[in-house]
Design an enzyme around this catalytic site. Sequence first.
Site, PDB file in Angstrom:
ATOM      1  N   GLY A  23      72.330  63.563  70.367  1.00  0.00           N
ATOM      2  CA  GLY A  23      71.055  63.273  69.720  1.00  0.00           C
ATOM      3  C   GLY A  23      70.532  64.329  68.778  1.00  0.00           C
ATOM      4  N   PRO A  72      77.413  65.373  71.629  1.00  0.00           N
ATOM      5  CG  PRO A  72      78.087  67.357  70.609  1.00  0.00           C
ATOM      6  CD  PRO A  72      78.028  66.668  71.933  1.00  0.00           C
ATOM      7  NE  ARG A  74      72.159  61.132  63.967  1.00  0.00           N
ATOM      8  CZ  ARG A  74      71.938  59.859  63.648  1.00  0.00           C
ATOM      9  NH1 ARG A  74      72.059  59.466  62.409  1.00  0.00           N
ATOM     10  NH2 ARG A  74      71.587  58.988  64.572  1.00  0.00           N
ATOM     11  NE  ARG A  97      72.758  56.411  60.183  1.00  0.00           N
ATOM     12  CZ  ARG A  97      71.687  57.065  59.803  1.00  0.00           C
ATOM     13  NH1 ARG A  97      71.575  57.457  58.555  1.00  0.00           N
ATOM     14  NH2 ARG A  97      70.739  57.366  60.652  1.00  0.00           N
ATOM     15  CB  CYS A 111      75.703  37.401  48.970  1.00  0.00           C
ATOM     16  SG  CYS A 111      76.968  37.409  47.715  1.00  0.00           S
ATOM     17  CE1 TYR A 129      76.664  56.634  66.153  1.00  0.00           C
ATOM     18  CE2 TYR A 129      75.490  58.471  65.148  1.00  0.00           C
ATOM     19  CZ  TYR A 129      76.033  57.857  66.248  1.00  0.00           C
ATOM     20  OH  TYR A 129      75.972  58.485  67.475  1.00  0.00           O
TER      21      TYR A 129
HETATM   22  N1  LLP Z   1      75.634  59.810  74.130  1.00  0.00           N
HETATM   23  C1  LLP Z   1      75.177  58.559  74.281  1.00  0.00           C
HETATM   24  C2  LLP Z   1      75.093  57.985  75.613  1.00  0.00           C
HETATM   25  C3  LLP Z   1      74.788  57.816  73.152  1.00  0.00           C
HETATM   26  O1  LLP Z   1      74.310  56.585  73.311  1.00  0.00           O
HETATM   27  C4  LLP Z   1      74.879  58.397  71.870  1.00  0.00           C
HETATM   28  C5  LLP Z   1      74.482  57.653  70.672  1.00  0.00           C
HETATM   29  C6  LLP Z   1      75.387  59.707  71.770  1.00  0.00           C
HETATM   30  C7  LLP Z   1      75.743  60.384  72.922  1.00  0.00           C
HETATM   31  C8  LLP Z   1      75.555  60.407  70.442  1.00  0.00           C
HETATM   32  O2  LLP Z   1      74.355  60.588  69.805  1.00  0.00           O
HETATM   33  P1  LLP Z   1      74.269  61.494  68.470  1.00  0.00           P
HETATM   34  O3  LLP Z   1      74.570  62.908  68.887  1.00  0.00           O
HETATM   35  O4  LLP Z   1      75.282  60.983  67.520  1.00  0.00           O
HETATM   36  O5  LLP Z   1      72.894  61.312  67.998  1.00  0.00           O
HETATM   37  N2  LLP Z   1      73.863  54.086  64.691  1.00  0.00           N
HETATM   38  C9  LLP Z   1      72.724  54.973  64.795  1.00  0.00           C
HETATM   39  C10 LLP Z   1      72.869  55.953  65.942  1.00  0.00           C
HETATM   40  C11 LLP Z   1      73.127  55.287  67.267  1.00  0.00           C
HETATM   41  C12 LLP Z   1      73.309  56.268  68.380  1.00  0.00           C
HETATM   42  C13 LLP Z   1      73.760  55.591  69.620  1.00  0.00           C
HETATM   43  N3  LLP Z   1      74.026  56.466  70.701  1.00  0.00           N
HETATM   44  C14 LLP Z   1      72.506  55.664  63.451  1.00  0.00           C
HETATM   45  O6  LLP Z   1      73.259  55.422  62.510  1.00  0.00           O
HETATM   46  O7  LLP Z   1      71.556  56.438  63.307  1.00  0.00           O
END
Ligand code: LLP
Length: 446
Positions: A264, A299, A301, A337, A375, A404
């Site tokens: 996150g 992590p 993103r 996105r 479209c 993503y």
């Molecule tokens: N762990 C779990 C249980 C998750 O559900 C997620 C992301 C992560 C880790 C990784 O999170 P990150 O570090 O990448 O923030 N498609 C959306 C983001 C969806 C995230 C879903 N879960 C976007 O493009 O912003």
Amino acid sequence: MPSLRTARMGRNRKGLKTLPYISIKNMDFFEYRQGELFCEETPVSRIAEEVGTPAYIYSTRTITEHYHRIEEAFSGVPLLICYSIKANGNLAILKLLKELGSGFDVVSGGEIMRALAVDADPRRIVFAGVGKTDEEIELGLAKDIFLFNVESEQELENINRIAARKAVKARVALRINPNIDPATHKYITTGKRENKFGIDIKKAEDVIARLPSLPNVELLGFHCHIGSQITTVAPYETAVQKIIELFSRCQQSYPLKYLNIGGGFGIFYKEEEARPIAEFAEKIVPLVSATHCELLLEPGRFIVGNAGILTTRVLYTKQSGEHTFVICDAGMNDLIRPSLYQAYHRIWPVKSDILPGHAIPAERRVLADVVGPVCESGDFLAKERELPRLSRGDLLAVFSAGAYGFSMSSNYNSRPRAAEVLVDGADWRVVRRRESYESLFAEEME
Ligand code: LLP
């Protein structure tokens, strides 16, 4: 942050000397040199000419740099980084991360198989998701993955049942929903009670009380993931404090060893909107240290987001009343996105005498909707974006598209998905070829 970049000089994967150049806000290895965008030592236009557009281009050094930033920030506790495959599951990226020492966070059987395809150690795979099917649970058990992050009482019972049938014991962590608002987009908020994820923290102890009747699951820790693109530290601090309180109450009965606080961590899309990772660690590490647990992070993103651009070519420009449209060959099927989350991605011409962030002379300035060929009126990469005037054939870079981006892309409008390229210094290679028309209906029957 520049100090980190400097500290890394000379330490890249192949032992090549890392050049001390600083890119926009020191967040990636994409840089304009004499009016032309480079990814590390490679001109982006050269890749686009050879592989065509749209194409995703990833920087090895940026991925490596961000992985190390997390490792360093959290070095005060025993740590396992489980890269979240959903952000970008390309095998070349998974292989790179495996070589850096990463484990993997998966959310489906497909992601388990992706991790195993690069020979990941199954004992470094953690499996989350609210809807694990019996087949996926069986696969996880058969491959002896490290931990199931369990999201409901029924799932716990089901894992116990399947493990009993196979005469094995499943290692589990309970995913707790701490009811915290991470102050991010509502679609990527996961730790509030109204979200479908995890076990309500108020019910957690009831679920734990069921464990003696479930002999084929072994509780080893807790998990939580409160959301994505979180830019401030406070929500983590509160969530971790809540989980640790629960943890302390349960530690007497169970030998809990792992605290997984998910992923996150926010990145820079538009400006420096997120706090540096070290600030997150500063608050989290002392809390976790006191538990004597190993910290798990997931992590996605943060590692790959700034490490990728989407390159696209301008097909046409047109004027409609007051509106200027720049129509590109990449659309919402390639990068959803902006359409789905109203996300902002910086966009700039790959060749330009004006650098991003610099003033555009009034006579060359346009306020344009950068749109794709799909479209749907919801098909756009940017709305009302100030850009230097563009012409048919110009190449554009859509920045911070490494997370993503491709992983959420689709074949909508029967559009073959983009090519993916991984750059390492002056070397680059296609790591996923552009889909062919034939591949679009290869699985179909008339
Ligand atoms: N762990 C779990 C249980 C998750 O559900 C997620 C992301 C992560 C880790 C990784 O999170 P990150 O570090 O990448 O923030 N498609 C959306 C983001 C969806 C995230 C879903 N879960 C976007 O493009 O912003």
